[in-house]
Design an enzyme around this catalytic site. Structure first.
Site, PDB file in Angstrom:
ATOM      1  NE  ARG A   1      36.848  30.216  44.472  1.00  0.00           N
ATOM      2  CZ  ARG A   1      37.818  31.127  44.507  1.00  0.00           C
ATOM      3  NH1 ARG A   1      39.043  30.778  44.829  1.00  0.00           N
ATOM      4  NH2 ARG A   1      37.566  32.392  44.242  1.00  0.00           N
TER       5      ARG A   1
ATOM      6  CB  THR B   1      33.583  41.828  39.956  1.00  0.00           C
ATOM      7  OG1 THR B   1      32.393  41.375  40.598  1.00  0.00           O
ATOM      8  CG2 THR B   1      33.540  43.330  39.816  1.00  0.00           C
TER       9      THR B   1
ATOM     10  CG  ASN C   1      30.817  38.165  51.422  1.00  0.00           C
ATOM     11  OD1 ASN C   1      31.127  38.273  50.226  1.00  0.00           O
ATOM     12  ND2 ASN C   1      29.562  38.173  51.831  1.00  0.00           N
TER      13      ASN C   1
ATOM     14  CE1 TYR D   1      26.971  40.587  52.117  1.00  0.00           C
ATOM     15  CE2 TYR D   1      25.259  39.174  51.213  1.00  0.00           C
ATOM     16  CZ  TYR D   1      26.543  39.694  51.161  1.00  0.00           C
ATOM     17  OH  TYR D   1      27.370  39.341  50.135  1.00  0.00           O
TER      18      TYR D   1
ATOM     19  CG  ASP E   1      25.571  39.298  40.723  1.00  0.00           C
ATOM     20  OD1 ASP E   1      26.234  38.251  40.828  1.00  0.00           O
ATOM     21  OD2 ASP E   1      24.670  39.600  41.524  1.00  0.00           O
TER      22      ASP E   1
ATOM     23  CB  ALA F   1      33.479  34.935  46.166  1.00  0.00           C
TER      24      ALA F   1
ATOM     25  N   GLY G   1      35.437  35.517  40.884  1.00  0.00           N
ATOM     26  CA  GLY G   1      36.138  36.450  39.998  1.00  0.00           C
ATOM     27  C   GLY G   1      35.278  36.957  38.854  1.00  0.00           C
TER      28      GLY G   1
END
Ligand code: OXD
Ligand code: MN
Length: 589
Positions: A405, A257, A372, A201, A277, A253, A255
């Site tokens: 988040r 990007t 993912n 991964y 990133d 994750a 947002g």
């Protein structure tokens, strides 16, 4: 006479015993051969490593299905091996370097038998940048070799650059037999060395990314006076044609990007992408903070990516250039041989396979793509690529934003009173967890500066380092917090997000340029409602007021939780942060 690099490769080969050693040169032809090998020879779980996709619709793109247990970062198996546990801090798993090496030596004995060892020479950062680092990763799988060529500046010139020097960053990677019981990602910060076994991964296996450019680089930054951060770098051009550079930290994750390549909803604005990133920051001679992105690719989350959420990424994914594009663990439309994921613009086809290769349709009651699932694509494909991307000096950053988040409490936007208050805001930040790492999804965890899984040393020392960086800058960036994720009583997002986020960035830029005043509250400076430009969207004043509200009662609960978290760093937590905490706490009483 063998060079230190050749000797090191030889030594790793003696342990892992590959059938062949392939020194990569980074060429296009070689990339084609590596992918071909993945399609025809190498296997994962009995299946080919790569499948070709519909070349007309997705040029030069390939599909990869991972081992089903190997779909995200494994934070519980990730260790930072400083000689002293205290140096790693409560934020890291720790093992003594000798013990870690003994364990991995046992697991790695003969692990590349029957396989090819790829030697990947690459730079993190532009080769002309004095901040760039020469690195070499060894791996035994075409997927990682092909991905590293998309994500990093891979070239045989790096071998020449290293020459007879011992000074290069080392990565040893093997997928082993993908056994989760024998999966470890071990970092040896004092040796510039990462050793990863058992996973293919991205976040566990592309060792230039999280492992080197964040965990090890953050330690180098601490010792050498710079910062390695989990941040977007973007330029926002305003209607006068002026570009303001902004860096944004958000957990995985959330947002990042989408934000980095946003299509702004306000006329006259344009976003230029420098990275989604990782940012490395150095203080320039002019006392400003300069950022470079050490990577040259995106390893982004596919689900939710569409012409609505991120049209520029959709264009990036369909662009054909020197670098192939990889899709990992999406669903597959067998009729058209196209990748598919939840949230993409098209409906699924009639003949679909889910991410594990099972027949799937809308009635299956499961997700077709893994939450993912990812794309790996070159940043040079992006229509929004900043013309400063390859500038070896980087770009001067005027604002740093911390986001997360948070469905409740945290306002849409808040400005820190000053640098130290900004560091406090970053340090107290939290986010509801997502599928990017293996853990329970949707629970709040403190994630300072979005670096909790990536800081390669004690975060108490890391906060001190942030404080001291502020005192060294004549013109430090202003610091802000944002939260796009507040929900109403029905669980519906109040703020529309995506391209509408420019309305918040506009206020941030107006503050940086001293064009608007703000409203002082106990938690920071908030906008006057009239200063958030709402032309052309349907959001009521009441809703805006709600997401720009400071609810003191709820803040008190938040601060109690922050206190517990800060206490976990004991004496290493800087006094400056407690002072900032006390100021907010006292006002909240
Ligand atoms: C990533 C992550 O993949 O943060 O970027 O997990
Ligand atoms: Mn990330």
């Amino acid at each position: 006479m063998a060079t230190p690099l050749e000797k090191w490769v030889e030594k790793q080969a003696e342990l892992t015993r590959p059938d062949r050693i392939h020194w990569c040169d980074g060429s296009e032809e070689e990339a084609r051969l590596i992918i071909q090998k993945g399609m025809e020879e190498e296997k994962i779980n009995g299946n080919p490593v790569f499948y070709p996709l519909n070349n007309e619709k997705w040029p030069n793109a390939y599909f990869h299905r991972s081992h089903p247990t190997d779909v995200a970062r494994t934070e519980h198996l990730t260790y930072v091996c400083h000689p002293e546990k205290e140096t790693a801090g409560p934020n890291n798993n720790w093992m003594h370097p000798e013990e870690a090496k003994k364990l991995l030596t046992r697991i790695s004995d003969g692990c590349m038998r029957g396989r090819t060892m790829y030697v990947l020479p690459y730079m993190m950062g532009h080769p002309d940048s004095r901040f760039a680092k020469a690195c070499v990763q060894l791996t035994d799988i075409s997927y990682v070799a092909a991905s590293m060529r998309i994500m990093t500046r891979m070239s045989k010139k790096v071998i020449e650059k290293i020459g007879n020097s011992e000074d290069f960053v080392k990565g040893l990677h093997s997928v082993g037999d993908f056994d989760p019981e024998k999966r470890f990602i071990m970092h040896f910060p004092d040796e510039n060395f990462v050793w990863s076994v058992g996973s293919g991964y991205g976040g566990n296996a592309l060792l230039g990314k999280k492992c080197f450019s964040l965990r090890i680089a953050s330690w180098l930054g601490y010792k050498e006076g710079w910062l390695a951060e989990h941040m977007v770098i973007m330029g926002v051009e305003d209607p006068d044609g002026e570009i303001t550079y902004i860096a944004v930290a958000m957990p995985s994750a959330c947002g990042k990007t989408n934000l980095a390549m946003m299509e702004p909803a306000l006329a006259g604005y344009k976003v230029w992408t420098l990275g989604d990133d990782i940012a490395w920051f150095h203080i320039g001679d002019d006392g400003r903070l300069y950022a470079i992105n050490p990577e040259i690719g995106f390893f982004g989350v596919a689900p939710g990516t569409s012409m609505r959420s991120n049209p520029n990424m959709m264009k990036t994914l369909r662009c054909n250039n020197f670098y192939p594009t990889l899709f990992t663990n999406t669903a597959l439309n067998l009729d058209s041989m196209e990748p598919w994921w939840e949230g993409i613009d098209e409906q699924p086809g009639k003949n679909m396979l889910d991410w594990q290769g099972n027949k799937w349709n809308l009635k299956s009651g499961t997700k077709a793509a893994h939450p993912n699932s990812r794309f790996t694509v070159s940043i040079y494909n992006a229509p929004t690529l900043s013309k400063e991307f390859d500038n070896p000096q980087g770009v001067p950053v005027s604002a740093i934003i911390f986001g997360g988040r948070r469905t409740q409490l945290i306002p849409l936007v808040t400005e820190a009173f000053d640098w130290n208050h900004g560091v406090f805001i970053g340090a107290r930040s939290g986010s509801e967890t997502t599928a990017a790492a293996i853990h329970q999804v949707g629970v709040l965890r403190r994630d300072p500066m979005a670096m909790l899984p990536f800081c390669g040393y004690n975060m108490g020392d890391y906060f001190n380092h942030w404080i001291s960086m502020g005192s060294k800058m004549k013109n430090p960036p202003k610091i802000f917090s944002v939260n796009w994720f507040r929900t109403d009583e029905n669980g519906k997002f109040i703020w529309p997000g995506f391209g509408e986020n420019i309305r918040v960035l506009k206020w941030i830029i107006d503050r940086v340029k001293n064009r608007v005043s703000g409203r002082e509250t106990s938690v920071g400076i908030l906008p006057h409602l009239k200063d958030i430009d709402l032309t052309g969207i349907d959001i009521s004043d009441e809703d805006l007021r709600k997401i720009l509200d400071v609810n003191i009662k709820e803040w008190k609960e938040e601060l109690e939780d922050v206190k517990k978290f800060f206490n976990s760093f004991g004496k290493r937590l800087p006094a400056e942060l407690w002072r900032e905490y006390d100021k907010v706490y006292r006002q909240a009483l």
